[in-house]
Design an enzyme around this catalytic site. Structure first.
Site, PDB file in Angstrom:
ATOM      1  N   ASP A 194     -11.682  21.933  -1.497  1.00 54.10           N
ATOM      2  CA  ASP A 194     -12.418  21.886  -2.749  1.00 54.10           C
ATOM      3  C   ASP A 194     -12.674  20.402  -3.060  1.00 54.10           C
ATOM      4  O   ASP A 194     -12.058  19.523  -2.453  1.00 54.10           O
ATOM      5  CB  ASP A 194     -11.556  22.547  -3.830  1.00 54.10           C
ATOM      6  CG  ASP A 194     -12.106  22.335  -5.218  1.00 54.10           C
ATOM      7  OD1 ASP A 194     -13.296  22.619  -5.434  1.00 54.10           O
ATOM      8  OD2 ASP A 194     -11.335  21.874  -6.090  1.00 54.10           O
TER       9      ASP A 194
ATOM     10  N   ASP B  18     -13.716  18.724  -6.736  1.00 60.30           N
ATOM     11  CA  ASP B  18     -13.220  18.241  -8.032  1.00 60.30           C
ATOM     12  C   ASP B  18     -11.784  18.710  -8.303  1.00 60.30           C
ATOM     13  O   ASP B  18     -11.487  19.903  -8.238  1.00 60.30           O
ATOM     14  CB  ASP B  18     -14.135  18.724  -9.159  1.00 60.30           C
ATOM     15  CG  ASP B  18     -15.569  18.210  -8.997  1.00 60.30           C
ATOM     16  OD1 ASP B  18     -15.743  17.112  -8.441  1.00 60.30           O
ATOM     17  OD2 ASP B  18     -16.502  18.915  -9.429  1.00 60.30           O
TER      18      ASP B  18
ATOM     19  N   ARG C 134     -26.627  24.157 -14.808  1.00 59.85           N
ATOM     20  CA  ARG C 134     -26.584  23.955 -16.261  1.00 59.85           C
ATOM     21  C   ARG C 134     -27.480  22.797 -16.696  1.00 59.85           C
ATOM     22  O   ARG C 134     -27.576  22.493 -17.890  1.00 59.85           O
ATOM     23  CB  ARG C 134     -25.138  23.645 -16.705  1.00 59.85           C
ATOM     24  CG  ARG C 134     -24.131  24.753 -16.439  1.00 59.85           C
ATOM     25  CD  ARG C 134     -22.706  24.287 -16.782  1.00 59.85           C
ATOM     26  NE  ARG C 134     -21.679  25.003 -16.040  1.00 59.85           N
ATOM     27  CZ  ARG C 134     -21.005  26.061 -16.503  1.00 59.85           C
ATOM     28  NH1 ARG C 134     -21.251  26.525 -17.702  1.00 59.85           N
ATOM     29  NH2 ARG C 134     -20.094  26.637 -15.753  1.00 59.85           N
TER      30      ARG C 134
ATOM     31  N   CYS D 201     -22.276  25.178  -4.280  1.00 58.01           N
ATOM     32  CA  CYS D 201     -23.008  26.193  -5.026  1.00 58.01           C
ATOM     33  C   CYS D 201     -23.666  25.505  -6.210  1.00 58.01           C
ATOM     34  O   CYS D 201     -22.975  24.918  -7.037  1.00 58.01           O
ATOM     35  CB  CYS D 201     -22.064  27.289  -5.521  1.00 58.01           C
ATOM     36  SG  CYS D 201     -22.821  28.279  -6.849  1.00 58.01           S
TER      37      CYS D 201
ATOM     38  N   CYS E 231     -24.595  34.536  -8.484  1.00 58.09           N
ATOM     39  CA  CYS E 231     -24.879  34.297  -7.065  1.00 58.09           C
ATOM     40  C   CYS E 231     -23.700  34.769  -6.225  1.00 58.09           C
ATOM     41  O   CYS E 231     -22.658  35.143  -6.749  1.00 58.09           O
ATOM     42  CB  CYS E 231     -25.120  32.816  -6.840  1.00 58.09           C
ATOM     43  SG  CYS E 231     -23.628  31.827  -7.108  1.00 58.09           S
TER      44      CYS E 231
ATOM     45  N   CYS F  36     -22.392  32.668  -3.948  1.00 61.27           N
ATOM     46  CA  CYS F  36     -21.715  31.487  -3.400  1.00 61.27           C
ATOM     47  C   CYS F  36     -20.772  30.804  -4.376  1.00 61.27           C
ATOM     48  O   CYS F  36     -19.947  29.989  -3.970  1.00 61.27           O
ATOM     49  CB  CYS F  36     -22.710  30.493  -2.801  1.00 61.27           C
ATOM     50  SG  CYS F  36     -24.129  30.038  -3.800  1.00 61.27           S
TER      51      CYS F  36
END
Ligand SMILES: [Mg+2]
Ligand SMILES: [Zn+2]
Length: 206
Positions: free
Chosen positions: A9, A11, A59, A91, A99, A101
């Site tokens: 991952d 963040d 966003r 994503c 979605c 993903c």
């Protein structure tokens, strides 16, 4: 074809997370030891790819150019310590786009499996959030939680909440995960060398 792959991952796992989103290269700052940890993986022959939810795009908080700039900074800083991330799978959707993903959905992991032409069963996947591990285990990856970023809340707890995959292993941070993985693979290499030697001896004495 590669065999040693780790999926990370981004963040809260590699770089500091923010409740206001990481929106620019300037806001992208690595956590202590994280880039060096990736370099240690690379030096031990591991390929590293990133799978990241970036709903800030959907966003409208930042654009793809800004995301590319963050990753250019990541690649450059990694290069400076001798590390390398092969690719970043992200994503771009917001949650209401439904979605396939956005983690905990497994689409990013499926993309990685397709790109590398490999079954991801047993591939170590590391994240700071439950949904990272849910996406990972959906394709058979080995789930690893880092207790940085969103994972910091589990620090000092003897048990993870029930909804975590049963085989989840927790580590203080990415560097601790790498320590664990390298120790495990060294031990496995030693025991297989020993087994080869034992069978060789058995053969020669017969
Ligand atoms: Mg995260
Ligand atoms: Zn998506």
């Amino acid at each position: 074809m590669i065999t040693k792959l780790v999926i990370l991952d981004r963040d809260g796992t590699i770089n500091h997370d923010s409740d206001e989103y990481v929106k620019s290269a300037q806001e992208w700052t690595p956590m202590p030891g994280a880039l060096e940890a990736i370099a240690r993986l690379n030096h031990a022959g591991w390929h590293v790819v990133v799978a990241s939810n970036q709903s800030g795009l959907g966003r409208g908080l930042f654009d793809v150019a800004a995301l590319n700039a963050m990753h250019a900074k990541m690649h450059k800083m990694l290069g400076a310590v001798g590390g390398r991330v092969d690719a970043v799978f992200f994503c771009p959707h917001s949650p209401d786009e439904n979605c396939s993903c956005r983690k905990p959905a497994s689409g990013l992991f499926e993309q990685i499996g397709e790109r590398y032409g490999m079954d991801l069963k047993g591939v170590p996947a590391v994240g700071d959030h439950l949904r990272d591990l849910q996406a990972a285990t959906a394709v058979g990856c080995e789930p690893h939680l880092v207790m940085t970023g969103k994972g910091a809340q589990y620090k000092g707890q003897s048990n993870l909440p029930q909804d975590f995959p049963a085989n989840t292993q927790a580590h203080v941070d990415l560097s601790a995960f790498v320590d664990w993985l390298l120790l495990k693979t060294q031990a496995a290499a030693k025991s297989s060398a020993k087994a080869t030697q034992t069978s060789h001896n058995a053969g020669s004495s017969a």
